[in-house]
Design a protein around this motif. Sequence first.
Motif: not given
Length: 324
Positions: A74-76, A90-92, A128-131, A143-149
């Motif tokens: 996927f191209r970003h 690169a790390a992000r 990637p997300s970022e604060s 950001g992503i919605p908190l995954p179910p668990h």
Amino acid sequence: MRCLSLLAFLFLLLLSQKANAQLSDIPYIISRGDTATRIARRFGITLQTLMHLNPGRNLNRLRAGDALVVGKGFRHTHRLRPKERLQDVAARYRVSYEDLLRWNPQLRKKTKTTGLEIVIFTKRELPPSESVGRPDDGRLINGIPLPPHPAYHVRDPKRTYVTVEVAEHLLSAFDEMIDMEPSAPRLVIGDASLPKGGPFAPHLSHQSGRDIDLAYFQVRCRRTCDHRPVSPQTFDAKRQWRLISRWLRGDKVEAIFMDYSLEEALYRAAQESGASQSELSRWFQWPRPPDARVGIIRHLDNHQDHMHVRFRCAPYDSACVPDR
């Protein structure tokens, strides 16, 4: 029963989108002395795969400066900010620094990169997300919605957006909880951040995807522990410590806010689990007074019914500002 992994969750999230982005060719610029075998080995693919990705090309005759396709991704695009290091980018994106230079040869010639837009290829469609900024004056990017668990219940998914890193920290801790005690009651998770972060009434913080409210484990709750006032007598400190100790030992949290009346019970649970005196002193405000700004676990008014966990900035989030 294990939780839905974060990667699986992201995959399902992608499938649910109406229109997924198309995979793009990942290019490689041939250097002098390159052979097809060396290029295939460098990118972890077979020679046959390299031939398939480049139909009609004679891989026995490679010319320096020409491009080959070495994969699909996927191209970003990413615009470099002031003082942003390429190693952090690169790390992000979870790619190598060498790949960044291969995809963006202009980086080798530029001494000033601020504002430069670069191309990045990843296996994930979602960027990637970022604060960004402080917890009380910030925002959340991708950001992503908190995954179910199975070990927790999210009260309102529209109010629980976090960074991917925070989601990973939460899932790993709750995975460990459910492995150690499958019959433990679920915790109710309250607010985290809004989809793009920013002001979030009635909270003064929760703006940058690093804050999340968790109910306390209680000795009287059977299936689900909800947000309700807890006393030292009804507080299940051993279970609570089991959950948060992973984050503390891994240095993942910046602060944990709770009511001072519950700190001693949690301190004793940590002590019984084998925490050293130096760890206890570093992690806990107690037995110092509730107004002492020491320790990661410390008092904050109006936290008798829930614990507020603030995770640290990711190492590569250069625009994230710690609140200490």
